[in-house]
Enzyme design. Structure first.
Site, mmCIF file in Angstrom:
data_model
loop_
_atom_site.group_PDB
_atom_site.id
_atom_site.type_symbol
_atom_site.label_atom_id
_atom_site.label_comp_id
_atom_site.label_asym_id
_atom_site.label_seq_id
_atom_site.Cartn_x
_atom_site.Cartn_y
_atom_site.Cartn_z
ATOM 1 N N SER A 1 0.832 -1.188 0.000
ATOM 2 C CA SER A 1 0.000 0.000 0.000
ATOM 3 C C SER A 1 0.880 1.256 0.000
ATOM 4 O O SER A 1 1.721 1.425 -0.878
ATOM 5 C CB SER A 1 -0.952 -0.064 1.203
ATOM 6 N N HIS B 1 -2.326 -1.115 -4.324
ATOM 7 C CA HIS B 1 -3.781 -1.122 -4.497
ATOM 8 C C HIS B 1 -4.279 0.319 -4.425
ATOM 9 O O HIS B 1 -3.511 1.239 -4.162
ATOM 10 C CB HIS B 1 -4.486 -2.020 -3.472
#
EC number: 3.4.21.92
Length: 194
Positions: free
Chosen positions: A98, A123
């Site tokens: 992330s 993501h």
């Protein structure tokens, strides 16, 4: 319980005891570990600024093992990396997921690394809101702006098109070290010090 090992250095003037992270800071190594949030980000930023004041010509080394965290906290680390004069080398040890993946990818080109069994994941930003419909709409607009910004930054640092980044971040996308090299998130997988 949070135990931090200490090391003892001996020299002609005597002995000095350091916690391990302070000793590594002398070698210009900063650890980015655990969830990225404001307190942790402020400590990392303070260490980078301190090292820049010590010697703006020497590299700083970020060792990353993080699942990611709060976008604004991560962006404060990212912005500081871009702001300071020192080149910042990044190394994924364990995971960079992330927001931590963006920090990894934003290291100095040619100085972005991973260990062989590390995992990297990108993501889209996560969020949630509650309250009145108007407030939810405001938060939706904001998270879409953040998503666009993250796509642009990942595109800039990986060399991938914004369209590819957008498609690949629709869901969690995991990379091994060698896959991350091909994608442009890092420059090399390293197995040992030279």
């Amino acid at each position: 319980m949070n135990l931090i090992p200490t090391v003892v250095e001996k020299n002609a003037r005597g002995e000095r005891s350091y916690d391990i992270f302070s000793r590594l800071l002398k070698e210009r190594i900063i650890f980015v570990t655990g969830k990225i949030e404001d307190y942790m980000a402020n400590l990392i930023i303070a260490q980078m600024i301190f090292l820049e004041s010590e010697d703006p010509e020497k590299d700083i080394f970020l060792y990353i093992n993080s699942p990611g965290g709060v976008v604004t906290s991560g962006m404060s680390i990212y912005d500081t990396m871009q702001f300071i004069k020192c080149e910042v080398s990044t190394l994924c040890i364990g995971q960079s997921s992330s927001m931590a993946a963006l920090i990894l990818a934003s290291g100095e080109k040619g100085k972005r690394f991973s260990l062989p069994n590390a995992r990297i994941m990108i993501h889209q930003p996560l969020g949630g809101s509650q309250g009145q419909a108007t407030d939810i709409a405001i938060h939706t607009t904001e998270i879409l702006k953040i998503k666009k910004c993250m796509i642009e930054l990942l595109s800039k640092h990986t060399g991938q098109s914004a369209e590819i980044i957008s498609k690949d971040t629709e869901r969690d996308r995991f990379f091994s070290g060698s896959e991350a090299v091909i994608y442009g998130l890092i420059d090399k997988v390293i197995t040992c010090r030279k």
